[in-house]
Motif scaffolding. Structure first.
Motif, short mmCIF file in Angstrom:
data_model
loop_
_atom_site.label_atom_id
_atom_site.label_comp_id
_atom_site.label_asym_id
_atom_site.label_seq_id
_atom_site.Cartn_x
_atom_site.Cartn_y
_atom_site.Cartn_z
N SER A 18 0.82 -1.21 0.00
CA SER A 18 0.00 0.00 0.00
C SER A 18 0.85 1.26 0.00
CB SER A 18 -0.94 0.01 1.20
OG SER A 18 -0.19 -0.02 2.41
N TYR A 19 2.11 1.16 0.44
CA TYR A 19 2.99 2.32 0.49
C TYR A 19 4.43 1.86 0.42
CZ TYR A 19 5.46 6.45 2.16
OH TYR A 19 6.33 7.50 2.26
N LEU A 20 5.25 2.58 -0.35
CA LEU A 20 6.65 2.25 -0.46
C LEU A 20 7.45 3.53 -0.31
CD1 LEU A 20 8.55 -0.14 -1.04
CD2 LEU A 20 8.42 0.46 -3.45
N GLN A 21 8.33 3.58 0.68
CA GLN A 21 9.12 4.79 0.92
C GLN A 21 10.01 5.09 -0.28
OE1 GLN A 21 11.23 4.08 4.55
NE2 GLN A 21 9.44 4.35 5.82
N ALA A 22 10.16 6.37 -0.59
CA ALA A 22 10.92 6.81 -1.77
C ALA A 22 12.33 6.24 -1.85
CB ALA A 22 10.94 8.34 -1.83
N MET A 25 15.26 0.02 -5.50
CA MET A 25 14.71 -1.09 -6.28
C MET A 25 14.73 -0.77 -7.78
SD MET A 25 11.64 -2.41 -3.82
CE MET A 25 11.33 -3.90 -4.77
N GLU A 26 14.40 0.48 -8.13
CA GLU A 26 14.45 0.88 -9.54
C GLU A 26 15.88 0.82 -10.07
OE1 GLU A 26 12.40 4.65 -9.29
OE2 GLU A 26 10.61 3.77 -10.21
N GLU A 27 16.84 1.23 -9.27
CA GLU A 27 18.25 1.16 -9.67
C GLU A 27 18.70 -0.29 -9.87
OE1 GLU A 27 20.29 3.39 -6.65
OE2 GLU A 27 19.60 5.31 -7.45
N ALA A 28 18.07 -1.20 -9.16
CA ALA A 28 18.39 -2.62 -9.30
C ALA A 28 17.68 -3.25 -10.49
CB ALA A 28 18.01 -3.36 -8.01
N GLY A 29 16.80 -2.48 -11.16
CA GLY A 29 16.15 -2.99 -12.36
C GLY A 29 14.69 -3.36 -12.22
#
Length: 56
Positions: free
Chosen positions: A22-26, A32-36
């Motif tokens: 429901s929520y993911l800290q920036a 996670m985005e940097e990991a792909g």
């Protein structure tokens, strides 16, 4: 079902996962985005493929 569930069918070397929160800290999302990892927004709910169909 994936290719690894079919006898004698070669599988790919990638594991697809879906995680819903429901929520993911920036900072966590950024790492996670940097990991792909790829993020999809606007998904209202999950569906358990092993359960009965979702009632509309």
């Amino acid at each position: 079902m994936g290719s690894t569930s079919v006898l004698e069918l070669a599988s790919k070397n990638v594991i697809d996962i879906q995680v819903t929160v429901s929520y993911l800290q920036a900072p966590v999302r950024q790492q996670m985005e940097e990991a792909g990892f790829i993020f999809h927004t606007g998904i209202a709910r999950d569906r358990n493929l092993l359960s009965s169909p979702v009632q509309q």
